[in-house]
Design a protein around this motif. Structure first.
Motif, mmCIF file in Angstrom:
data_model
loop_
_atom_site.group_PDB
_atom_site.id
_atom_site.type_symbol
_atom_site.label_atom_id
_atom_site.label_comp_id
_atom_site.label_asym_id
_atom_site.label_seq_id
_atom_site.Cartn_x
_atom_site.Cartn_y
_atom_site.Cartn_z
ATOM 1 N N ILE A 199 0.843 -1.199 0.000
ATOM 2 C CA ILE A 199 0.000 0.000 0.000
ATOM 3 C C ILE A 199 0.878 1.248 0.000
ATOM 4 O O ILE A 199 0.608 2.223 -0.698
ATOM 5 N N PHE A 200 1.956 1.234 0.780
ATOM 6 C CA PHE A 200 2.923 2.331 0.758
ATOM 7 C C PHE A 200 4.285 1.778 1.135
ATOM 8 O O PHE A 200 4.413 0.650 1.601
ATOM 9 N N ALA B 100 -0.208 7.482 -2.299
ATOM 10 C CA ALA B 100 -1.284 8.283 -1.709
ATOM 11 C C ALA B 100 -2.633 7.876 -2.299
ATOM 12 O O ALA B 100 -3.641 7.809 -1.587
ATOM 13 N N ALA B 101 -2.657 7.565 -3.596
ATOM 14 C CA ALA B 101 -3.903 7.157 -4.250
ATOM 15 C C ALA B 101 -4.392 5.813 -3.721
ATOM 16 O O ALA B 101 -5.600 5.554 -3.668
ATOM 17 N N GLN B 102 -3.465 4.940 -3.349
ATOM 18 C CA GLN B 102 -3.877 3.657 -2.768
ATOM 19 C C GLN B 102 -4.485 3.855 -1.389
ATOM 20 O O GLN B 102 -5.389 3.113 -0.989
ATOM 21 N N GLY C 204 -10.863 8.735 -3.063
ATOM 22 C CA GLY C 204 -10.581 10.146 -3.317
ATOM 23 C C GLY C 204 -9.837 10.327 -4.627
ATOM 24 O O GLY C 204 -9.841 9.463 -5.499
ATOM 25 N N THR C 205 -9.132 11.470 -4.725
ATOM 26 C CA THR C 205 -8.392 11.787 -5.942
ATOM 27 C C THR C 205 -7.050 12.384 -5.572
ATOM 28 O O THR C 205 -6.949 13.201 -4.643
ATOM 29 N N ALA D 246 0.479 0.859 -14.105
ATOM 30 C CA ALA D 246 1.061 -0.387 -13.601
ATOM 31 C C ALA D 246 0.498 -0.745 -12.232
ATOM 32 O O ALA D 246 0.312 -1.923 -11.913
ATOM 33 N N PHE D 247 0.234 0.253 -11.385
ATOM 34 C CA PHE D 247 -0.297 0.014 -10.044
ATOM 35 C C PHE D 247 -1.827 -0.048 -10.028
ATOM 36 O O PHE D 247 -2.418 -0.347 -8.993
ATOM 37 N N GLY D 248 -2.450 0.285 -11.138
ATOM 38 C CA GLY D 248 -3.906 0.259 -11.190
ATOM 39 C C GLY D 248 -4.569 1.363 -10.383
ATOM 40 O O GLY D 248 -5.687 1.190 -9.898
#
Length: 422
Positions: free
Chosen positions: A227-228, A280-282, A287-288, A308-310
C-alpha cells in the motif's frame, strides 16, 4: 622486499599473458620460490620454475589447509589471476588465517583492463562477480546502474545474463564482452543485449554494460505490491534517478504525516515519477490525487506507473505550481517535493488552499532549502514539525554485509487548524 616480508606467503597476481606481463621483482619471486600454489590454468602461465608446483584445490576448506602447509616453506608463493584483493582469494585467506601471514603483490585486474579496452571509467560502476551467487539480486542492482562490470561464471555466462535482463524488461544497455585479456587471442565484442543472448564466449571473460543515454529505469516487476513504502525500483524512473523518486523510507514517513483518508483529495507538487502520488492514491482509494509536474517526460512516467499500479484515481497535471493549482479542488493533504529552488511561494499558496485539519508536508534536500522553507512555514502561524532523515540500507557483497547511505534529506510538516479552533 624485506627479509621479514619474504618469510610470508606471497599472494602474487598474474595476467593472461603470464610472466611476460610481470615486473622484474615479481618474476624474481617466482624464480626463488620453493613451493608455488595456484589453479592449474594459472600454474601453466608461470612456465618452468625451480620451485615445486602444487595445484590448489577448488574447495576452499581444502585449499585453506594447503595454504597452511605451504606457509611452513621458506619462500611460498600463491599465484592467482589479476588483483588478488579484487574478487580474488586474498581476502578469504587473510580473513581466516590473519593478514600478518601474507604479502599481496597485485597485478592489473582483468576488470580494470576490460574498462580500459572499451575506454570507459570504472570508478562509478557497479562491479561484482557472478561466481557462486544467484543472478536475481544482481539483476536488481543492474536495473538502476549507469555502468556495470561483471566477472561471469560457468553458470552465468554473458548470453545467460543477457537473456535474463531481457526477460526482466531491461533492454537499455549496450554490452561489451572482453575475452582472454592480455593474451594473444584477446577479443572485445560489442553487441546489443538481444544479439549477446545468442553468442558464445571463452570462459575467461568480463561483461561490461553501459546504459544508453536518456533511457529510464524499468520497474522491478517481481514480488507483491505494498500500500505504501514500495521499493524505489518498482517505479519506472527517468535518469538520473536521484531526486526523481522520493525514497521508500522518506515516502512512508511523509505519507504517515499527511494522514490521508479514503476520501481525501491530495496534491503531489513536483511529482517526478509519481511514487508518492501513487501510494497516496492507494490510501485515498475513494478520493483523488493530483500529480503536478512541469516536465512532459515525467508526466508520461507518472501515467505509466499509475497504470502499472492500477491507481485510476491519479490525475496528472502538466504545469508548474503555483499557477497549475488554480483550477484544482481544495486539498485535504499536500506534499511538496521535487527539485524546486524556491519553495516559499508554493508553501504559501498550497497552505492557503488547504482544508481545515489538513496537513502540508515538504521534502527538501539541502540545508539552504531547509532554512528558507522552515522560516516560510513558521510564518503560517502553526507549529512546524521537522525531521532530518538519514538512512543506510544493508547490502550483501559476496560474504559480507555493508551499508549504503541514501542521500540525507529533511521533512517538514504543518497542520492547518480544524474549523472552530484557533
Amino acid at each position: 622486499m624485506s627479509a621479514e616480508a619474504r618469510s610470508k606467503l606471497v599472494i602474487l597476481g598474474i595476467g593472461d599473458d603470464g610472466t611476460a606481463g610481470l615486473t622484474e621483482a615479481s618474476r624474481k619471486l617466482l624464480a626463488e620460490a620453493d613451493v608455488i600454489l595456484g589453479a592449474r590454468s594459472t600454474l601453466d602461465q608461470v612456465g618452468r620454475v625451480a620451485g615445486r608446483k602444487q595445484v590448489l584445490e577448488a574447495e576452499m576448506p581444502a585449499a585453506l589447509e594447503q595454504v597452511r602447509e605451504a606457509r611452513s616453506a621458506l619462500r611460498p608463493v600463491l599465484v592467482c589471476g589479476g588483483d588478488p584483493l579484487f574478487y580474488g582469494v586474498a581476502r578469504y585467506l587473510c580473513d581466516r588465517l590473519g593478514k600478518d601471514g601474507f604479502e599481496v603483490v597485485p597485478h592489473v585486474s582483468s576488470m580494470q583492463l576490460a574498462f580500459a579496452r572499451v575506454k570507459e571509467s570504472w570508478e562509478d560502476a557497479y562491479l561484482t562477480s557472478l561466481a557462486g551467487r544467484p543472478l536475481e539480486p544482481v539483476l536488481d542492482r543492474i536495473r538502476t546502474a549507469e555502468k556495470v562490470g561483471l566477472f561471469s561464471s560457468d553458470q552465468h555466462q554473458p548470453n545467460k545474463v543477457a537473456r535474463a535482463l531481457l526477460d526482466h524488461g531491461v533492454d537499455y544497455f549496450r554490452a561489451y564482452v572482453c575475452e582472454n585479456l592480455g593474451s594473444p587471442d584477446e577479443r572485445v565484442t560489442q553487441a546489443e543485449l538481444s544479439e549477446l543472448a545468442e553468442m558464445e564466449f571463452s570462459p575467461l571473460n568480463v561483461l561490461i554494460l553501459i546504459r544508453k543515454p536518456g533511457r529510464p529505469d524499468r520497474p522491478n516487476l517481481g514480488g507483491g505490491r505494498r500500500i505504501f513504502g514500495n521499493p524505489d525500483d518498482v517505479f519506472e524512473q527517468s535518469r538520473p534517478a536521484s531526486g526523481l523518486v522520493t525514497q521508500a523510507e522518506v515516502r512512508a514517513m511523509a505519507l504517515a504525516q499527511l494522514d490521508i483518508r479514503p476520501t481525501s483529495v491530495v496534491w503531489d507538487i513536483g511529482a517526478g515519477s509519481g511514487s508518492l502520488a501513487i501510494e497516496a492514491a492507494q490510501l485515498a482509494s475513494l478520493g483523488t490525487v493530483f500529480a503536478i509536474e512541469p516536465e512532459a517526460a515525467d508526466v508520461a512516467l507518472i501515467e505509466s506507473n499509475a497504470q502499472a499500479f492500477g491507481t485510476a484515481n491519479v490525475r496528472t497535471v502538466a504545469g508548474r505550481a503555483p499557477e497549475a493549482l488554480a483550477d484544482l479542488p481544495d486539498p485535504d493533504a499536500v506534499f511538496i517535493g521535487g527539485l524546486a529552488r524556491q519553495f516559499e511561494p508554493l508553501i504559501e499558496a498550497a497552505f492557503g488552499r488547504l482544508r481545515s485539519g489538513g496537513t502540508l508536508v515538504l521534502n527538501v534536500a539541502t540545508v539552504e532549502s531547509l532554512s528558507s522553507s522552515y522560516q516560510a512555514m513558521k510564518r503560517l502561524g502553526v507549529p512546524v514539525r521537522v525531521w532530518n532523515v538519514m538512512i543506510a540500507r544493508g547490502v550483501e557483497q559476496m560474504d559480507t554485509l555493508r551499508f549504503d547511505a541514501i542521500p540525507p534529506s529533511f521533512l517538514l510538516a504543518a497542520t492547518k487548524a480544524a474549523s472552530g479552533r484557533s
